[in-house]
Design a protein around this motif. Sequence first.
Motif, PDB file in Angstrom:
ATOM      1  N   SER A   1       0.920  -1.185   0.064  1.00 15.71           N
ATOM      2  CA  SER A   1      -0.205   0.070  -0.070  1.00 15.71           C
ATOM      3  C   SER A   1       0.881   1.389   0.024  1.00 15.71           C
ATOM      4  O   SER A   1       1.958   1.072   0.362  1.00 15.71           O
ATOM      5  N   PRO A   2       0.205   2.465  -0.423  1.00 11.31           N
ATOM      6  CA  PRO A   2       1.296   3.525  -0.315  1.00 11.31           C
ATOM      7  C   PRO A   2       1.758   4.010   0.829  1.00 11.31           C
ATOM      8  O   PRO A   2       2.924   4.456   1.014  1.00 11.31           O
ATOM      9  N   ASP A   3       1.165   3.664   1.925  1.00  5.69           N
ATOM     10  CA  ASP A   3       1.927   3.984   3.441  1.00  5.69           C
ATOM     11  C   ASP A   3       2.590   2.877   3.886  1.00  5.69           C
ATOM     12  O   ASP A   3       3.315   3.118   5.060  1.00  5.69           O
ATOM     13  N   GLY A   4       2.792   1.768   3.183  1.00  7.53           N
ATOM     14  CA  GLY A   4       3.735   0.637   3.493  1.00  7.53           C
ATOM     15  C   GLY A   4       3.143  -0.154   4.442  1.00  7.53           C
ATOM     16  O   GLY A   4       4.034  -1.278   4.972  1.00  7.53           O
ATOM     17  N   LYS A   5       1.908   0.150   5.084  1.00 10.51           N
ATOM     18  CA  LYS A   5       1.527  -0.716   6.316  1.00 10.51           C
ATOM     19  C   LYS A   5       0.578  -2.135   5.863  1.00 10.51           C
ATOM     20  O   LYS A   5       0.420  -2.839   6.584  1.00 10.51           O
ATOM     21  N   ARG A   6       0.477  -2.030   4.536  1.00  7.49           N
ATOM     22  CA  ARG A   6      -0.457  -3.376   4.177  1.00  7.49           C
ATOM     23  C   ARG A   6       0.393  -3.722   2.869  1.00  7.49           C
ATOM     24  O   ARG A   6       1.012  -3.186   2.000  1.00  7.49           O
ATOM     25  N   ARG A   7       0.729  -5.254   3.005  1.00  8.91           N
ATOM     26  CA  ARG A   7       1.347  -5.844   2.047  1.00  8.91           C
ATOM     27  C   ARG A   7       0.377  -7.205   1.335  1.00  8.91           C
ATOM     28  O   ARG A   7      -0.250  -7.585   1.993  1.00  8.91           O
ATOM     29  N   SER A   8       0.382  -7.132  -0.030  1.00 11.18           N
ATOM     30  CA  SER A   8      -0.446  -8.141  -0.588  1.00 11.18           C
ATOM     31  C   SER A   8       0.290  -9.140  -1.262  1.00 11.18           C
ATOM     32  O   SER A   8       1.277  -9.037  -1.858  1.00 11.18           O
ATOM     33  N   TYR A   9      -0.206 -10.368  -0.970  1.00 11.41           N
ATOM     34  CA  TYR A   9       0.499 -11.497  -1.469  1.00 11.41           C
ATOM     35  C   TYR A   9      -0.552 -12.351  -2.246  1.00 11.41           C
ATOM     36  O   TYR A   9      -1.833 -12.527  -1.986  1.00 11.41           O
ATOM     37  N   LEU A  10      -0.133 -13.209  -3.139  1.00 13.02           N
ATOM     38  CA  LEU A  10      -0.766 -14.492  -3.732  1.00 13.02           C
ATOM     39  C   LEU A  10      -0.187 -15.568  -3.080  1.00 13.02           C
ATOM     40  O   LEU A  10       1.038 -16.084  -3.412  1.00 13.02           O
ATOM     41  N   LEU A  11      -1.364 -16.387  -2.601  1.00 16.02           N
ATOM     42  CA  LEU A  11      -0.911 -17.938  -1.789  1.00 16.02           C
ATOM     43  C   LEU A  11      -1.405 -18.788  -2.709  1.00 16.02           C
ATOM     44  O   LEU A  11      -2.312 -18.628  -3.353  1.00 16.02           O
ATOM     45  N   HIS A  12      -0.554 -19.635  -3.144  1.00 18.41           N
ATOM     46  CA  HIS A  12      -0.983 -20.877  -3.951  1.00 18.41           C
ATOM     47  C   HIS A  12      -0.298 -22.286  -3.441  1.00 18.41           C
ATOM     48  O   HIS A  12       0.689 -22.426  -3.106  1.00 18.41           O
ATOM     49  N   TRP A  13      -1.405 -23.304  -3.473  1.00 19.78           N
ATOM     50  CA  TRP A  13      -0.937 -24.511  -3.236  1.00 19.78           C
ATOM     51  C   TRP A  13      -1.999 -25.624  -3.770  1.00 19.78           C
ATOM     52  O   TRP A  13      -2.890 -24.970  -4.475  1.00 19.78           O
ATOM     53  N   SER A  14      -1.504 -26.601  -3.733  1.00 15.57           N
ATOM     54  CA  SER A  14      -2.536 -27.764  -4.550  1.00 15.57           C
ATOM     55  C   SER A  14      -2.281 -28.985  -3.725  1.00 15.57           C
ATOM     56  O   SER A  14      -1.465 -29.446  -3.020  1.00 15.57           O
ATOM     57  N   VAL A  15      -3.357 -29.893  -3.911  1.00 17.56           N
ATOM     58  CA  VAL A  15      -3.584 -31.109  -3.466  1.00 17.56           C
ATOM     59  C   VAL A  15      -3.959 -32.033  -4.591  1.00 17.56           C
ATOM     60  O   VAL A  15      -4.722 -31.679  -5.720  1.00 17.56           O
TER      61      VAL A  15
ATOM     62  N   ASN B   1      -9.889 -38.093  -6.705  1.00 13.62           N
ATOM     63  CA  ASN B   1      -8.777 -38.596  -7.782  1.00 13.62           C
ATOM     64  C   ASN B   1      -8.337 -37.490  -8.689  1.00 13.62           C
ATOM     65  O   ASN B   1      -8.311 -37.855  -9.973  1.00 13.62           O
ATOM     66  N   ILE B   2      -8.498 -36.375  -8.425  1.00 11.61           N
ATOM     67  CA  ILE B   2      -8.059 -35.296  -9.434  1.00 11.61           C
ATOM     68  C   ILE B   2      -7.276 -34.458  -8.662  1.00 11.61           C
ATOM     69  O   ILE B   2      -7.316 -34.065  -7.739  1.00 11.61           O
ATOM     70  N   PRO B   3      -6.300 -33.456  -9.517  1.00  9.98           N
ATOM     71  CA  PRO B   3      -5.532 -32.444  -9.007  1.00  9.98           C
ATOM     72  C   PRO B   3      -6.615 -31.242  -8.724  1.00  9.98           C
ATOM     73  O   PRO B   3      -7.461 -30.828  -9.508  1.00  9.98           O
ATOM     74  N   VAL B   4      -6.255 -30.603  -7.492  1.00  7.90           N
ATOM     75  CA  VAL B   4      -6.916 -29.262  -7.191  1.00  7.90           C
ATOM     76  C   VAL B   4      -5.958 -28.223  -6.832  1.00  7.90           C
ATOM     77  O   VAL B   4      -4.955 -28.402  -5.973  1.00  7.90           O
ATOM     78  N   LEU B   5      -6.079 -27.082  -7.440  1.00  8.10           N
ATOM     79  CA  LEU B   5      -5.208 -25.808  -7.249  1.00  8.10           C
ATOM     80  C   LEU B   5      -5.985 -24.722  -6.452  1.00  8.10           C
ATOM     81  O   LEU B   5      -7.140 -24.514  -6.983  1.00  8.10           O
ATOM     82  N   TYR B   6      -5.419 -24.523  -5.542  1.00 12.31           N
ATOM     83  CA  TYR B   6      -5.948 -23.352  -4.720  1.00 12.31           C
ATOM     84  C   TYR B   6      -4.913 -21.765  -4.788  1.00 12.31           C
ATOM     85  O   TYR B   6      -3.795 -22.026  -5.011  1.00 12.31           O
ATOM     86  N   LEU B   7      -5.896 -20.758  -4.943  1.00 18.03           N
ATOM     87  CA  LEU B   7      -5.263 -19.477  -5.032  1.00 18.03           C
ATOM     88  C   LEU B   7      -5.905 -18.430  -4.107  1.00 18.03           C
ATOM     89  O   LEU B   7      -7.108 -18.335  -4.026  1.00 18.03           O
ATOM     90  N   MET B   8      -5.108 -17.752  -3.003  1.00 18.67           N
ATOM     91  CA  MET B   8      -5.641 -16.821  -2.247  1.00 18.67           C
ATOM     92  C   MET B   8      -5.156 -15.690  -2.375  1.00 18.67           C
ATOM     93  O   MET B   8      -3.759 -15.627  -2.249  1.00 18.67           O
ATOM     94  N   GLU B   9      -5.589 -14.440  -2.631  1.00 14.37           N
ATOM     95  CA  GLU B   9      -5.050 -13.067  -2.296  1.00 14.37           C
ATOM     96  C   GLU B   9      -5.286 -12.744  -1.019  1.00 14.37           C
ATOM     97  O   GLU B   9      -6.401 -12.412  -0.564  1.00 14.37           O
ATOM     98  N   VAL B  10      -4.221 -12.284  -0.294  1.00  6.51           N
ATOM     99  CA  VAL B  10      -4.399 -11.882   1.178  1.00  6.51           C
ATOM    100  C   VAL B  10      -3.860 -10.391   1.315  1.00  6.51           C
ATOM    101  O   VAL B  10      -2.861 -10.144   0.547  1.00  6.51           O
ATOM    102  N   GLU B  11      -4.301  -9.548   2.215  1.00  4.69           N
ATOM    103  CA  GLU B  11      -3.594  -8.371   2.586  1.00  4.69           C
ATOM    104  C   GLU B  11      -2.890  -8.702   3.978  1.00  4.69           C
ATOM    105  O   GLU B  11      -3.727  -9.358   4.770  1.00  4.69           O
ATOM    106  N   ASP B  12      -1.908  -8.378   3.990  1.00  2.00           N
ATOM    107  CA  ASP B  12      -1.042  -8.671   5.182  1.00  2.00           C
ATOM    108  C   ASP B  12      -0.799  -7.162   5.944  1.00  2.00           C
ATOM    109  O   ASP B  12      -0.009  -6.316   5.751  1.00  2.00           O
ATOM    110  N   THR B  13      -1.213  -7.227   7.475  1.00  2.00           N
ATOM    111  CA  THR B  13      -1.016  -5.941   8.095  1.00  2.00           C
ATOM    112  C   THR B  13      -0.223  -6.316   9.452  1.00  2.00           C
ATOM    113  O   THR B  13      -0.166  -5.662  10.397  1.00  2.00           O
ATOM    114  N   GLY B  14       0.515  -7.491   9.138  1.00  2.00           N
ATOM    115  CA  GLY B  14       1.483  -7.681  10.304  1.00  2.00           C
ATOM    116  C   GLY B  14       2.729  -7.138  10.452  1.00  2.00           C
ATOM    117  O   GLY B  14       3.082  -6.311   9.688  1.00  2.00           O
ATOM    118  N   ARG B  15       3.480  -7.211  11.527  1.00  4.21           N
ATOM    119  CA  ARG B  15       4.771  -6.441  11.703  1.00  4.21           C
ATOM    120  C   ARG B  15       5.736  -6.841  10.479  1.00  4.21           C
ATOM    121  O   ARG B  15       6.471  -5.945   9.929  1.00  4.21           O
TER     122      ARG B  15
END
Length: 373
Positions: free
Chosen positions: A174-188, A194-208
């Motif tokens: 974010s412009p003030d640097g207090k929020r970071r955005s990530y794309l998390l991805h994983w699969s099972v 019996n098929i492959p499944v892909l997950y994608l999650m966009e998250v905003e991070d307000t952690g230290r």
Amino acid sequence: MNETNVSDRVGLTESHVSRRYFRKFEAIMGHLAHVAGVMRAEKHLDDRETEVLARHVAMLTFTFRALSMKYLLAGRDTGRFFGSLTIDNHESGFPTAQELMVMANDAGQAGRHLASMPSADGLKRQMLDEIISERQVPTRTQFAMSQRLYYEELSRGDLFWPRNDPEAIWLKNSPDGKRRSYLLHWSVYDTQANIPVLYLMEVEDTGRHGLPGDANRWPQVQAHLMAQSLGGLKLLTIAKGFDQDFDSLHPKRLRRIHLGPMYSHGYTQQSGPIRDVLAQAAGEETEDWALAWTSEELLSKEVQTEKTGWFGAVEREVFELAPYEGVELGATTRERALILPARPFQVLSEMNPPGFARVKKYVVGAGDRVLSY
């Protein structure tokens, strides 16, 4: 096809049947990469999602390559029984999850096996000697070579395992640097379907600290997401649980992509209109298939503030559900697509069965050609 049926499982016990199956999937995985490019152009996938999908498709390709080496001599007398590839021939068309579980176990011992095996050059010399000097087919040595190639593929890594843990891609601050955005991805690999499944999650991070470098939160996030990666769970359940468990992480978008089932007149016992379509289109080996693709998406529509303790407050997401079926679906949207060659698509168009009009069709052909309907 020589089959050994147990419920909806079938063993590919004949050599030519097994090899044809692997050739089919090699072609399908190649087509998927081109279809992803068309989806990107049509705005169904963004740039990051396309890259992530391409990586997971490559992992699947390496997995099929390893299994093809393992079962290269299926159905031939190798001097020892080593089984055959088991696939789910009902509503999957993919290898059973057990195959990937065994492969994951083998990968942990690949180095030890390779160290105890003759080198590839030594096995080639031995095969030549058996052919020229002893005038016999070197089946047992061929089997030894196939197993060496199998363990070599496993040792290279980057395969699609039953669980492929979350990774994080930084998107922006974010412009003030207090929020970071990530794309998390994983699969099972869904053990029920019996098929492959892909997950994608966009998250905003307000952690230290940024999430991937946070020694406390990141392992907890990975464990949490893998525990929730069950096909029977709605996206709303997954996202709400994540939102409640991590006060400094805010899920803005969650997507789940099911790659499959794969239908084939020669390998699966599909039901419904797709059975008739593939039966009529059967004949050409390279066109005897159709791959289903289902994408579910959940979006955050607003943020509410929730009090914690005497003076604290945290953000909670309010998710947007699809009208009419939103509660039952547990997502904002669900899109279905079918990837198939020209001949099955022609038959499907002529039959025009009910329920397929709203299914997106991607018709693949020689080279990079992909047409969408």
